[in-house]
Design a protein around this motif. Structure first.
Motif, PDB file in Angstrom:
ATOM      1  N   THR A  97       1.037  -1.262   0.174  1.00 36.29           N
ATOM      2  CA  THR A  97      -0.006   0.287  -0.073  1.00 36.29           C
ATOM      3  C   THR A  97       0.553   1.423  -0.010  1.00 36.29           C
ATOM      4  OG1 THR A  97      -0.241  -0.208   2.717  1.00 36.29           O
ATOM      5  CG2 THR A  97      -2.090  -1.249   1.157  1.00 36.29           C
ATOM      6  N   ASN A  98       1.902   1.053   0.149  1.00 33.07           N
ATOM      7  CA  ASN A  98       2.682   2.571   0.672  1.00 33.07           C
ATOM      8  C   ASN A  98       3.585   2.977  -0.403  1.00 33.07           C
ATOM      9  OD1 ASN A  98       3.140   4.435   2.920  1.00 33.07           O
ATOM     10  ND2 ASN A  98       5.953   3.954   1.868  1.00 33.07           N
ATOM     11  N   GLU A  99       3.720   1.898  -1.523  1.00 29.98           N
ATOM     12  CA  GLU A  99       4.341   2.294  -2.422  1.00 29.98           C
ATOM     13  C   GLU A  99       3.410   3.067  -3.497  1.00 29.98           C
ATOM     14  OE1 GLU A  99       6.147  -0.008  -6.701  1.00 29.98           O
ATOM     15  OE2 GLU A  99       6.278  -0.693  -4.512  1.00 29.98           O
ATOM     16  N   ARG A 100       1.696   1.877  -3.207  1.00 31.04           N
ATOM     17  CA  ARG A 100       0.583   2.857  -4.534  1.00 31.04           C
ATOM     18  C   ARG A 100      -0.079   3.881  -3.843  1.00 31.04           C
ATOM     19  NH1 ARG A 100      -1.778   2.918  -8.876  1.00 31.04           N
ATOM     20  NH2 ARG A 100      -3.456   2.814  -9.560  1.00 31.04           N
ATOM     21  N   ILE A 101       0.345   4.304  -2.873  1.00 39.07           N
ATOM     22  CA  ILE A 101      -0.102   5.376  -2.514  1.00 39.07           C
ATOM     23  C   ILE A 101       0.795   6.818  -2.503  1.00 39.07           C
ATOM     24  CG2 ILE A 101      -0.238   7.199   0.001  1.00 39.07           C
ATOM     25  CD1 ILE A 101      -1.506   4.116   1.363  1.00 39.07           C
ATOM     26  N   ASN A 102       1.784   6.780  -2.252  1.00 40.54           N
ATOM     27  CA  ASN A 102       2.448   7.703  -4.007  1.00 40.54           C
ATOM     28  C   ASN A 102       2.741   7.306  -5.359  1.00 40.54           C
ATOM     29  OD1 ASN A 102       3.787   7.692  -0.787  1.00 40.54           O
ATOM     30  ND2 ASN A 102       6.022   6.291  -1.001  1.00 40.54           N
ATOM     31  N   GLU A 103       2.444   6.342  -5.666  1.00 36.83           N
ATOM     32  CA  GLU A 103       2.002   6.777  -7.098  1.00 36.83           C
ATOM     33  C   GLU A 103       0.351   7.299  -7.023  1.00 36.83           C
ATOM     34  OE1 GLU A 103       1.911   2.788  -8.448  1.00 36.83           O
ATOM     35  OE2 GLU A 103       3.565   2.302  -7.987  1.00 36.83           O
ATOM     36  N   LEU A 104       0.091   6.866  -6.699  1.00 38.29           N
ATOM     37  CA  LEU A 104      -1.129   7.773  -6.778  1.00 38.29           C
ATOM     38  C   LEU A 104      -1.595   9.384  -6.183  1.00 38.29           C
ATOM     39  CD1 LEU A 104      -4.024   5.416  -4.837  1.00 38.29           C
ATOM     40  CD2 LEU A 104      -3.899   5.931  -7.297  1.00 38.29           C
ATOM     41  N   LEU A 105      -0.980   9.795  -5.324  1.00 38.32           N
ATOM     42  CA  LEU A 105      -1.259  10.723  -4.893  1.00 38.32           C
ATOM     43  C   LEU A 105       0.332  11.762  -6.202  1.00 38.32           C
ATOM     44  CD1 LEU A 105       0.237  10.643  -1.278  1.00 38.32           C
ATOM     45  CD2 LEU A 105      -2.226  11.622  -2.569  1.00 38.32           C
ATOM     46  N   THR A 106       1.150  10.947  -6.475  1.00 38.60           N
ATOM     47  CA  THR A 106       1.846  11.414  -7.465  1.00 38.60           C
ATOM     48  C   THR A 106       0.936  12.174  -8.965  1.00 38.60           C
ATOM     49  OG1 THR A 106       3.967  10.765  -6.384  1.00 38.60           O
ATOM     50  CG2 THR A 106       3.809  11.497  -8.968  1.00 38.60           C
ATOM     51  N   LYS A 107       0.290  10.568  -9.238  1.00 39.91           N
ATOM     52  CA  LYS A 107      -1.005  10.450 -10.091  1.00 39.91           C
ATOM     53  C   LYS A 107      -1.779  11.885 -10.405  1.00 39.91           C
ATOM     54  CE  LYS A 107      -1.985   7.253 -11.928  1.00 39.91           C
ATOM     55  NZ  LYS A 107      -0.815   7.404 -12.844  1.00 39.91           N
ATOM     56  N   VAL A 108      -2.214  12.463  -8.991  1.00 42.47           N
ATOM     57  CA  VAL A 108      -2.910  13.392  -9.387  1.00 42.47           C
ATOM     58  C   VAL A 108      -2.403  14.878  -8.410  1.00 42.47           C
ATOM     59  CG1 VAL A 108      -4.924  12.074  -8.445  1.00 42.47           C
ATOM     60  CG2 VAL A 108      -3.531  13.381  -6.714  1.00 42.47           C
ATOM     61  N   GLY A 109      -1.383  14.621  -8.621  1.00 35.85           N
ATOM     62  CA  GLY A 109      -0.395  16.086  -8.767  1.00 35.85           C
ATOM     63  C   GLY A 109       0.235  16.359  -6.821  1.00 35.85           C
ATOM     64  N   LEU A 110      -0.235  15.269  -6.498  1.00 36.21           N
ATOM     65  CA  LEU A 110       0.245  16.407  -5.514  1.00 36.21           C
ATOM     66  C   LEU A 110       1.602  15.324  -4.418  1.00 36.21           C
ATOM     67  CD1 LEU A 110      -3.072  15.745  -2.849  1.00 36.21           C
ATOM     68  CD2 LEU A 110      -2.510  17.259  -3.621  1.00 36.21           C
ATOM     69  N   ASP A 111       2.477  15.839  -3.397  1.00 36.81           N
ATOM     70  CA  ASP A 111       3.491  15.533  -2.854  1.00 36.81           C
ATOM     71  C   ASP A 111       3.060  14.090  -1.910  1.00 36.81           C
ATOM     72  OD1 ASP A 111       6.345  15.035  -0.882  1.00 36.81           O
ATOM     73  OD2 ASP A 111       6.488  16.529  -2.679  1.00 36.81           O
ATOM     74  N   PRO A 112       3.999  13.212  -2.287  1.00 39.06           N
ATOM     75  CA  PRO A 112       3.460  11.847  -1.027  1.00 39.06           C
ATOM     76  C   PRO A 112       3.850  12.030  -0.124  1.00 39.06           C
ATOM     77  CG  PRO A 112       5.184  11.184  -3.422  1.00 39.06           C
ATOM     78  CD  PRO A 112       4.951  12.525  -3.606  1.00 39.06           C
ATOM     79  N   SER A 113       4.863  13.376   0.136  1.00 39.76           N
ATOM     80  CA  SER A 113       5.286  13.297   1.808  1.00 39.76           C
ATOM     81  C   SER A 113       2.980  14.422   2.609  1.00 39.76           C
ATOM     82  CB  SER A 113       6.216  14.523   2.135  1.00 39.76           C
ATOM     83  OG  SER A 113       4.979  16.296   1.536  1.00 39.76           O
ATOM     84  N   VAL A 114       2.100  14.085   1.934  1.00 42.56           N
ATOM     85  CA  VAL A 114       1.139  14.179   2.132  1.00 42.56           C
ATOM     86  C   VAL A 114       0.487  13.596   3.108  1.00 42.56           C
ATOM     87  CG1 VAL A 114       0.979  16.623   0.539  1.00 42.56           C
ATOM     88  CG2 VAL A 114      -0.250  14.596   0.218  1.00 42.56           C
ATOM     89  N   LYS A 115       0.332  12.164   2.316  1.00 41.79           N
ATOM     90  CA  LYS A 115      -0.200  11.060   3.049  1.00 41.79           C
ATOM     91  C   LYS A 115      -0.910  10.654   4.746  1.00 41.79           C
ATOM     92  CE  LYS A 115       4.005   8.201   2.918  1.00 41.79           C
ATOM     93  NZ  LYS A 115       4.277   7.053   2.197  1.00 41.79           N
ATOM     94  N   ASN A 116       0.853  12.210   5.602  1.00 41.02           N
ATOM     95  CA  ASN A 116       0.779  12.387   6.597  1.00 41.02           C
ATOM     96  C   ASN A 116       0.038  13.382   7.460  1.00 41.02           C
ATOM     97  OD1 ASN A 116       2.690   9.784   6.750  1.00 41.02           O
ATOM     98  ND2 ASN A 116       4.255  11.286   6.519  1.00 41.02           N
ATOM     99  N   ARG A 117      -1.150  14.262   6.746  1.00 39.46           N
ATOM    100  CA  ARG A 117      -1.717  14.777   6.647  1.00 39.46           C
ATOM    101  C   ARG A 117      -2.966  14.482   6.727  1.00 39.46           C
ATOM    102  NH1 ARG A 117       0.353  19.909   3.076  1.00 39.46           N
ATOM    103  NH2 ARG A 117      -1.408  20.502   4.142  1.00 39.46           N
ATOM    104  N   HIS A 118      -4.651  15.560   7.528  1.00 33.56           N
ATOM    105  CA  HIS A 118      -5.063  15.412   7.550  1.00 33.56           C
ATOM    106  C   HIS A 118      -6.242  15.902   6.423  1.00 33.56           C
ATOM    107  CE1 HIS A 118      -4.146  13.131  11.571  1.00 33.56           C
ATOM    108  NE2 HIS A 118      -5.704  12.617  11.195  1.00 33.56           N
ATOM    109  N   PRO A 119      -7.735  15.692   6.225  1.00 33.69           N
ATOM    110  CA  PRO A 119      -8.034  16.378   5.051  1.00 33.69           C
ATOM    111  C   PRO A 119      -8.307  17.875   5.324  1.00 33.69           C
ATOM    112  CG  PRO A 119      -8.803  14.665   5.396  1.00 33.69           C
ATOM    113  CD  PRO A 119      -8.454  13.986   6.349  1.00 33.69           C
ATOM    114  N   GLY A 120      -8.032  18.012   6.764  1.00 35.56           N
ATOM    115  CA  GLY A 120      -8.586  19.374   6.583  1.00 35.56           C
ATOM    116  C   GLY A 120      -7.769  20.707   7.078  1.00 35.56           C
TER     117      GLY A 120
END
Length: 335
Positions: free
Chosen positions: A133-156
């Motif tokens: 999942t971690n690698e795929r999450i990074n790929e998905l975030l990159t694909k939609v134009g977000l830096d993978p580092s944002v995965k540790n933040r909350h939507p708010g």
């Protein structure tokens, strides 16, 4: 633009035939006293969607377009009609497990504010058996134009446009073959709208995913869609290739919608078509043409008594372009 041309319904990813969805208003007391009403949200709607094609459903709020979307993914069960995905009849159970994903209108409401972005994306990945999942999450975030580092933040902690990118990433996590975007840029700034629309267009082209766009934003629709269907009070009143419909609108309701588009060039004077009256009560629609109570082309009893079918023009060589399936449901469309 046209990513693909559907040569026959055999190539359709999605086929919707005579879809109807009715709701009952009121509660137990209304039922006891016989005061419940049947609301005809969607009435006899049919369309198909090809592989890597974008189709738009357009109409005012309350026309039934979002109800169509929610019925396609199993939030509502159809009252009547059939839904087929790649030729297979979709039962309620199959609809819920099909490779169809909905991008909700309000990303803030659809994202769990208590979870991190990473955990939000991990859920559909794990359900699909993806253990890396971690690698795929990074790929998905990159694909939609977000830096993978944002995965540790909350939507708010994100802007509206960024939240919508996260919602798109979550939809892509299930490897869908069909995306349904319900008002995907509603409430976003104009500059952000353009970026989200360009992102959806890019993703569907690159991934070969079909896209159904639900919108009242005509500028968005013209930018991204191959074909459009115009809805009014639960029915499709005009359909065709996007440029055909925008350049040669046949139904008076379509012309009224298009007249409301803002043109930035002050030298171009657009005549605004004002529709009289209000939308009829959906629990008591007109017996004939549902648009008859507001139509500037009203011609009398035939409009009151007969609901016109979607039909190609037979006499006007300017409309439609033959073979492009441009149809209108109006008693005067030949004129």
């Amino acid at each position: 633009m046209s990513k693909t041309t559907l040569e026959s319904d055999q190539r359709a990813v999605l086929e919707v035939e005579n879809l109807q969805k009715y709701f009952t208003s009121g509660g137990r007391i209304d039922r006891i006293f016989g005061e419940q009403k049947t609301i005809q949200a969607v009435e006899d709607v049919s369309f198909h969607l090809g592989k890597n094609e974008t189709l738009a459903l357009i109409g005012e709020s309350g026309c039934g377009k979002s109800t169509v979307a929610k019925t396609l993914i199993g939030i509502h069960e159809p009252t009547e009609g059939e839904i087929r995905f790649k030729g297979e009849l979709m039962t309620p159970e199959k609809v819920r497990t099909s490779p169809i994903q909905l991008i909700f209108q309000d990303a803030s409401e659809s994202l769990n504010q208590k979870k991190t972005v990473g955990s939000i994306l991990a859920t559909p990945l794990k359900l699909n058996g993806n253990n890396n999942t971690n690698e795929r999450i990074n790929e998905l975030l990159t694909k939609v134009g977000l830096d993978p580092s944002v995965k540790n933040r909350h939507p708010g902690t994100f802007s509206g446009g960024q939240k919508q990118r996260i919602a798109i990433a979550r939809a892509l996590a299930s490897d869908p073959e069909l995306l349904i975007a319900d008002e995907p840029v509603s409430g976003l700034d104009v500059s952000v709208q353009a970026k989200i629309i360009n992102l959806l267009d890019k993703l569907t082209s690159e991934m070969g995913v079909s896209l159904l766009v639900i919108s009242h934003n005509l500028g968005v629709v013209r930018t991204i869609s191959d074909r459009v269907h115009i809805m009014y009070m639960g029915e499709i009143v005009e359909k065709g290739d996007t440029e055909d419909v925008f350049e040669r609108p046949a139904h008076p309701y379509t012309r009224a919608l298009l007249s409301s588009i803002h043109v930035p060039d002050p030298s171009i004077q657009m005549e605004r078509v004002e529709l009289p009256g209000e939308l009829p009560d959906p629990s008591d629609p007109p017996e004939g043409c549902r648009f008859s109570t507001r139509c500037p082309q009203y011609i009398g009893s035939v409009c009151d008594e007969v609901n016109p079918e979607l039909t190609e023009s037979s006499s006007n060589s300017e409309w439609p372009i033959q073979g492009n399936d441009h149809c209108s449901a109006c008693h005067k469309h030949d004129e």
